[in-house]
Design an enzyme around this catalytic site. Structure first.
Site: not given
Length: 506
Positions: A295, A385, A409, A272-273
Site C-alpha cells: 500500500e 485507527n 503501557k 509503523g516503526n
C-alpha cells in the site's frame, strides 16, 4: 508535460480561484470524496477553508456538516481541521487523527471502518449513496486536460468518476518528476462484466500515467505550494530489532526448505516503526532483487530502493518522514522507473495479492491463544485507527505475519490474551505471530497446539504462567474441547485492566 506552469489546460486555468471561493461549491449535507492516503497527496487548503466556513455557519446558528470519504488517513489540515470544527457527520474508510478518533469514540461522529480494497466498488455499487463533490490534489494538469497524480492515488479515480462536482488542488510542492510514476487502471467493472486483471508481476503496467476528469465537472481549481505532513519514524529500538530478527530468520528458513524463492516473494509492509525495522533488517540481509507489492512506500523501502536491494515497488501512496520526503522530492527522477503508484482497488486487490504470493507483514493490538487478531479496537470498543488494508493482504497473502511488542503501557497490557476483545483477522487468516520474544508459526496447527506455541514463543514471561493456567483450566472446564474457552473469564484480563490499570493481578 511541457511549458513552465503546472496548469496547462486553458479551460482549467480559467477556473483558478481561492480556496475560500472554491468551498462555496460544498454544501451542508454533501458527501465529499477527498484525496489522501497516509498523510500523502491530500488537499491542503480547501479542507481548512471548509472548516472556517463550517465554523462561521455554526456561529450563526446554521447546521453545516458533510460526510468525508478518503483513501485512508490524511493529516491535521483535513481530518483534524474538519473534526475540530464539528464538521464531519460520517467518515470512512480509515483515519488516524486524534481529534477525529476522540469524536468517534465519544459518539459524536459516525465512522465506517472498511477494507480499503472494498471502498471503490462500494461507491460504484451505490451502497454508500451519491458522491456530491470530489476534492483531489494533483501535481499538474496537462494541456490535454489529464491530471498528473501527486504522492498518492488512493480512491481518486473513483472520486473523479463518480462526483457531480470536482475541485482540484494543484500543488507545486509535489515533485514534477512524479509525472510518469503512476499507473491508473480503467478496466474495473461491476458484475457480471468483470474481467481478470492482467497483472502478473509487481512491475507490470496495466493502465495510464494520468487520471481522467470531465472538464465540465470541474468547478474550481486551487493552486497550492504546501508539503505533505507525515510523522517522523522513531529509530528502531531493541524490541523492534528483535522482532525484525525473528522474522528474517524465519524467511531464511523458508528459503532453505524451498517454500520461498531466494529473492523472496513480493513484500507488503504496514505502516509503523516495527515495519520500518523489518525493512531495515532486510537492508543488512543476504537478499537481492527484492520486490514490493504494498500500500505504502515508507522510509525503509526507499532506502532499499536506493541501495538496490529492492528492484521495484508497487504501492498506492508514500508514507515518508519529513527528512525522507525532502530527499525523495529532490531525487524523484532516480526512482521513477522503479516505483509505481496505483489506485488502491488495484494495490489492495485480493485476486492480485493471492496471484503474486505476497508476504504480508502487519501490526496488531493483540492476538489470542488461538491466533485471532485485533488490529483496531482498544479494550473491545474504542477504535484506534481502522483495519486499513491489513485484511486485504492477510486473507490473501502467501504468508500472513502479524507483529507487535509483547506488552504495552509499561507491561500493564499483554498483547497476547486468552481471547481478543475484538476480532479483525480470524485464526484462519493468521499464519505467523511475532513479538520480541519469538515467532509462532501457526500453519497446520489445530487450536490447542496453536495455544502452546503462542505462549511459548510470543507471550511476555510475566504473563506466560497466567496463560498456561487459563489453557489448562479451559481444557478441562470448557463447553467444548476444540477451542477451549472459559467464557466467564475469557475477557477478564481486559476487565481487570479497566478496573485496576493492569492486566496483572495486584
Amino acid at each position: 508535460m511541457t511549458g513552465t506552469g503546472r496548469i496547462q489546460h486553458a479551460g482549467m486555468a480559467a477556473k483558478v480561484m481561492s480556496a475560500d471561493a472554491a468551498v462555496e461549491h460544498i454544501r451542508h449535507g454533501d458527501t465529499v470524496g477527498m484525496s489522501g492516503f497516509t498523510g500523502a497527496g491530500y488537499p491542503k487548503v480547501v479542507p481548512q477553508a471548509l472548516a472556517r466556513e463550517i465554523t462561521a455557519a455554526h456561529e450563526a446558528g446554521d447546521p453545516f456538516r458533510v460526510s468525508v470519504w478518503t483513501g485512508a488517513s490524511t493529516a491535521p489540515e483535513l481530518d483534524g481541521a474538519l473534526a475540530a470544527a464539528d464538521g464531519i457527520e460520517l467518515r470512512l474508510p480509515y483515519q488516524s487523527d486524534p481529534v477525529s478518533r476522540q469524536k468517534i469514540n465519544d459518539g459524536l461522529m459516525e465512522y465506517i471502518d472498511v477494507h480499503l480494497s472494498h471502498v471503490a466498488q462500494l461507491a460504484w455499487e451505490g451502497f454508500l449513496g451519491p458522491l456530491d463533490v470530489a476534492v483531489v490534489e494533483v501535481s499538474g494538469i496537462t494541456s490535454e486536460g489529464f491530471l498528473v497524480p501527486s504522492s498518492s492515488i488512493g480512491n481518486n479515480k473513483t472520486w473523479l468518476d463518480r462526483a457531480d462536482r470536482v475541485v482540484l488542488e494543484v500543488n507545486s510542492w509535489q515533485s514534477a518528476d512524479l509525472d510518469g510514476m503512476h499507473d491508473v487502471y480503467y478496466g474495473t467493472a461491476l458484475p457480471p462484466d468483470r474481467r481478470p486483471i492482467q497483472l502478473v508481476h509487481p512491475g507490470d503496467r496495466i493502465g495510464e500515467p494520468y487520471l481522467r476528469v470531465d472538464p465540465a465537472k470541474v468547478v474550481a481549481v486551487v493552486e497550492t505550494d504546501s508539503p505533505d505532513r507525515n510523522t517522523a519514524f522513531a529509530a528502531p529500538d531493541d524490541t523492534a530489532r528483535r522482532i525484525a530478527g525473528h522474522l528474517i530468520e524465519f524467511l531464511d528458513h523458508e528459503v532453505s526448505v524451498g517454500r520461498v524463492p531466494p529473492q523472496l516473494l513480493p513484500l507488503q509492509s504496514g505502516v509503523g516503526n516495527v515495519a520500518n525495522a523489518v525493512l531495515a533488517g532486510l537492508q543488512d540481509s543476504r537478499y537481492e532483487q527484492l520486490t514490493a507489492y504494498t500500500e505504502v512506500i515508507q522510509d525503509g523501502m526507499l532506502d532499499l530502493l536506493r541501495s538496490g536491494k529492492l528492484a521495484l515497488a508497487s504501492a498506492t501512496a508514500f508514507s515518508l518522514s519529513p527528512t525522507a520526503v525532502e530527499d525523495f522530492n529532490a531525487n524523484a527522477r532516480e526512482f521513477r522507473d522503479r516505483i509505481l503508484l496505483r489506485p488502491q482497488e488495484i494495490s489492495n486487490h485480493p485476486e492480485v495479492i493471492r496471484r503474486l504470493g505476497v508476504l504480508a507483514m502487519n501490526g496488531m493490538i493483540e492476538a489470542d491463544l488461538y491466533g485471532n487478531v485485533n488490529s483496531t479496537h482498544l479494550m473491545g470498543s474504542r477504535i484506534q485507527n481502522g483495519i486499513g488494508g491489513s485484511g486485504d493482504f492477510a486473507r490473501n497473502a502467501f504468508i500472513s505475519f502479524f507483529v507487535t511488542p509483547s506488552t504495552a503501557k509499561g507491561g500493564a497490557i499483554s498483547s497476547i490474551v486468552p481471547m481478543v476483545s475484538h476480532v479483525d483477522h480470524t485464526e484462519h487468516d493468521v499464519h505467523v505471530i511475532v513479538t520480541e520474544h519469538g515467532l509462532a508459526d501457526l500453519r497446520g496447527l489445530a487450536p490447542r497446539r496453536r495455544a502452546q506455541v503462542v505462549i511459548d514463543h510470543c507471550a511476555a514471561p510475566e504473563y506466560r504462567p497466567m496463560l498456561a493456567d487459563y489453557v489448562e483450566r479451559a481444557q478441562s472446564g470448557a463447553y467444548g474441547r476444540h477451542t477451549p474457552h472459559l467464557l466467564a473469564e475469557a475477557l477478564g484480563w481486559h476487565t481487570r485492566y479497566l478496573e485496576t490499570g493492569s492486566m496483572l493481578p495486584s
